[in-house]
Design an enzyme around this catalytic site. Structure first.
Site, PDB file in Angstrom:
ATOM      1  CG  PHE A   1      44.253  42.342  37.905  1.00 42.81           C
ATOM      2  CD1 PHE A   1      43.155  42.468  37.079  1.00 42.81           C
ATOM      3  CD2 PHE A   1      44.556  41.093  38.420  1.00 42.81           C
ATOM      4  CE1 PHE A   1      42.373  41.373  36.760  1.00 42.81           C
ATOM      5  CE2 PHE A   1      43.778  39.981  38.118  1.00 42.81           C
ATOM      6  CZ  PHE A   1      42.685  40.120  37.275  1.00 42.81           C
TER       7      PHE A   1
ATOM      8  CG  ASP B   1      50.422  43.377  34.741  1.00 40.18           C
ATOM      9  OD1 ASP B   1      50.073  43.215  33.550  1.00 40.18           O
ATOM     10  OD2 ASP B   1      50.006  42.659  35.671  1.00 40.18           O
TER      11      ASP B   1
ATOM     12  NE  ARG C   1      36.684  44.894  32.351  1.00 34.33           N
ATOM     13  CZ  ARG C   1      37.725  44.079  32.474  1.00 34.33           C
ATOM     14  NH1 ARG C   1      38.892  44.545  32.841  1.00 34.33           N
ATOM     15  NH2 ARG C   1      37.604  42.793  32.240  1.00 34.33           N
TER      16      ARG C   1
ATOM     17  CE1 TYR D   1      43.532  36.294  30.670  1.00 33.40           C
ATOM     18  CE2 TYR D   1      45.412  34.837  30.952  1.00 33.40           C
ATOM     19  CZ  TYR D   1      44.518  35.747  31.473  1.00 33.40           C
ATOM     20  OH  TYR D   1      44.613  36.112  32.792  1.00 33.40           O
ATOM     21  CE  LYS D   2      43.452  40.004  31.166  1.00 30.41           C
ATOM     22  NZ  LYS D   2      44.157  40.584  32.309  1.00 30.41           N
TER      23      LYS D   2
HETATM   24  C1  LIG Z   1      44.409  39.785  33.422  1.00 31.26           C
HETATM   25  C2  LIG Z   1      45.398  40.282  34.388  1.00 31.26           C
HETATM   26  C3  LIG Z   1      46.150  39.408  35.170  1.00 31.26           C
HETATM   27  C4  LIG Z   1      45.902  37.927  35.085  1.00 31.26           C
HETATM   28  O1  LIG Z   1      46.857  37.168  35.729  1.00 31.26           O
HETATM   29  P1  LIG Z   1      46.804  35.579  35.583  1.00 31.26           P
HETATM   30  O2  LIG Z   1      47.976  35.114  36.316  1.00 31.26           O
HETATM   31  O3  LIG Z   1      46.817  35.278  34.113  1.00 31.26           O
HETATM   32  O4  LIG Z   1      45.509  35.107  36.153  1.00 31.26           O
HETATM   33  C5  LIG Z   1      47.117  39.936  36.017  1.00 31.26           C
HETATM   34  N1  LIG Z   1      47.317  41.274  36.093  1.00 31.26           N
HETATM   35  C6  LIG Z   1      46.598  42.144  35.360  1.00 31.26           C
HETATM   36  C7  LIG Z   1      46.866  43.604  35.461  1.00 31.26           C
HETATM   37  C8  LIG Z   1      45.613  41.683  34.499  1.00 31.26           C
HETATM   38  O5  LIG Z   1      44.888  42.533  33.783  1.00 31.26           O
END
Ligand SMILES: *Cc1c(COP(=O)(O)O)cnc(C)c1O
Length: 438
Positions: free
Chosen positions: A132, A201, A397, A226-227
């Site tokens: 990400f 992560d 997705r 939040y996911k």
């Molecule tokens: C959703 C997601 C994020 C989001 O990071 P925020 O700081 O909440 O914006 C970071 N890393 C991964 C791998 C994600 O899937």
């Protein structure tokens, strides 16, 4: 496995689903099939009342006293303790605070300091090119500060890249684009075997797949709420450090909430003992309070078989979706980026389209197909690939959340996909206009 899947069969599976009662805990809008819980989880019904209570009573009438009377002050620890069992952490090992990006900065900094203290000759940080982007941006910033090289690899290069010159390995457990999952325990063991510190992560893992940080002997982990945890938009993230590391270094964002005695107002920073030192400033109390509603549904899921039951249903949902796409949409040129092997799969399915199969040579059609589905109430999302010539294709997705996704949803979603393709509805110009958020 060759049996044809029918609407009836999906209904039967729903009737046999022991987790099915949990769906009623969620505010699913009428006419919507929601397959995007991997991006923003659905609202738990209890959230509205909880938000009202926090705003009207706690903030509205108790004001500053609520830090004690409503125990706002311990929300990071209480929420952390509710998340802990779902990621293989012990009580008091997790706090909820800040965002994933910010928490990654803190733990990657700590990991780099550990690596430098022990083996300063190591000059590399390894991550995946398809990680990400925010993870890569944070890593880029820290590599600059520490004067290290960030080495980005493809997943198949992982084993070969874990060499003695690597300080830290930063991986996302389940890839956000493909839904491919690493074997955390095996990768951590290999990394430790050559003296590499690991940062995981868990954004697409927490609440979605089995995670056991302590069993894996991982070093640091962060993730969002939040996911799959259904905490609400922008709900704060979590952070975990293995007990062997947690007190070794101060995290770099040494704010007063991470101080040993925040209310001593000591001019000298002194970090708290334990994972509390990963707190920084005042927390988003309203958001953190509402997060509890999502985590309470997980507490109910614990009584219905816990992660084993969630995982079993998640795999059944993703299997069903993949088989149905093949059965109903085989003629329309979709590929599947998500691994077939259960051990390598998260809780989403990513379909691919090659460039040139859309309206022109550069277009895959994936974006427009997702938009056409959304117009029909089937909500998934689109993630852009690298364009013609890139190994990364455009992706459609679809996230499957065993707490509230039904087999009936999967059936209907694929019927809509077939109709969108058969009727060529997706070719309508309105589905080709790009929105800011895809
Ligand atoms: C959703 C997601 C994020 C989001 O990071 P925020 O700081 O909440 O914006 C970071 N890393 C991964 C791998 C994600 O899937």
């Amino acid at each position: 496995m060759t049996e044809k899947i029918t609407a009836d069969l999906c209904r039967q599976w729903d009737a046999q689903d022991l987790l099915a009662p949990l769906r009623s805990q969620f505010q699913l809008p009428d006419g919507i099939i929601y397959l995007d819980g991997n991006s923003l989880g659905v609202q738990p019904k209890a959230a509205l009342q909880r938000a009202q209570e926090v705003v009207a009573q706690e903030w509205g009438t108790q004001l500053i006293r609520a830090w004690n009377s409503a125990d706002w002050v311990h929300l990071p620890q209480r929420m952390g303790n509710l998340i802990a069992p779902w990621i293989g952490a012990k009580q008091e090992e997790v706090v909820v605070t800040d965002t994933t990006s910010i928490n990654l900065y803190k733990v990657l900094h700590a990991a780099l300091r550990i690596a430098q203290a022990e083996q300063p000759q190591r000059r590399k940080v390894v991550s995946e090119r398809a990680n990400f982007p925010t993870d890569l941006y944070i890593a880029q910033s820290l590599c600059q500060q520490f004067d290290l090289d960030l080495v980005l690899i493809e997943p198949e290069e992982l084993a070969d890249s874990l060499k003695e010159d690597v300080a830290v390995l930063l991986l996302t457990h389940v890839n956000y684009r493909t839904g491919a999952m690493h074997d955390m325990e095996a990768v951590t063991r290999t990394a430790h075997g050559v003296g590499i510190v690991t940062v995981w992560d868990l954004c697409h893992s927490a609440g979605a797949v089995p995670v056991d940080l302590n069993a894996a002997q991982a070093d640091f982990a962060i993730g969002c709420t939040y996911k799959y945890l259904n905490g609400g938009p922008g709900a704060p993230a979590f952070v975990w450090a293995h007990p062997r590391h947690v007190n070794r270094f101060e995290q770099p964002l040494s704010g007063w909430h991470g101080h040993a005695l925040p209310f001593s107002f000591d001019p000298q920073y002194q970090p708290a003992i334990g994972v509390e030192r990963y707190l920084c400033g005042t927390q988003p109390i309203i958001s953190m309070s509402v997060l509890e509603c999502g985590l309470q549904v997980f507490a109910q899921a614990q009584a219905l078989g816990g992660m084993a039951a969630l995982r079993k249903k998640s795999l059944a949902l993703t299997d069903t979706f993949m088989r149905l796409v093949e059965q109903e949409c085989g003629a329309y040129g979709f590929g599947v980026a998500t691994p077939q092997m259960h051990a390598q799969r998260g809780s989403q399915v990513s379909l691919t389209r090659t460039y040139g199969s859309g309206i022109d040579a550069k277009d895959s059609g994936a974006y427009a197909i997702v938009q056409a589905l959304i117009a029909r109430g089937v909500i998934g999302d689109f993630r852009a690939g690298g364009g013609p010539g890139s190994p990364h294709l455009d992706i459609l997705r679809f996230g499957f959340t065993p707490l509230y996704t039904s087999f009936g949803d999967v059936w209907q979603a694929v019927q809509h996909l077939r109709e969108v393709m058969q009727s060529q509805e997706w070719k309508q110009p309105r589905f080709h206009q790009r929105n800011a958020v895809t």
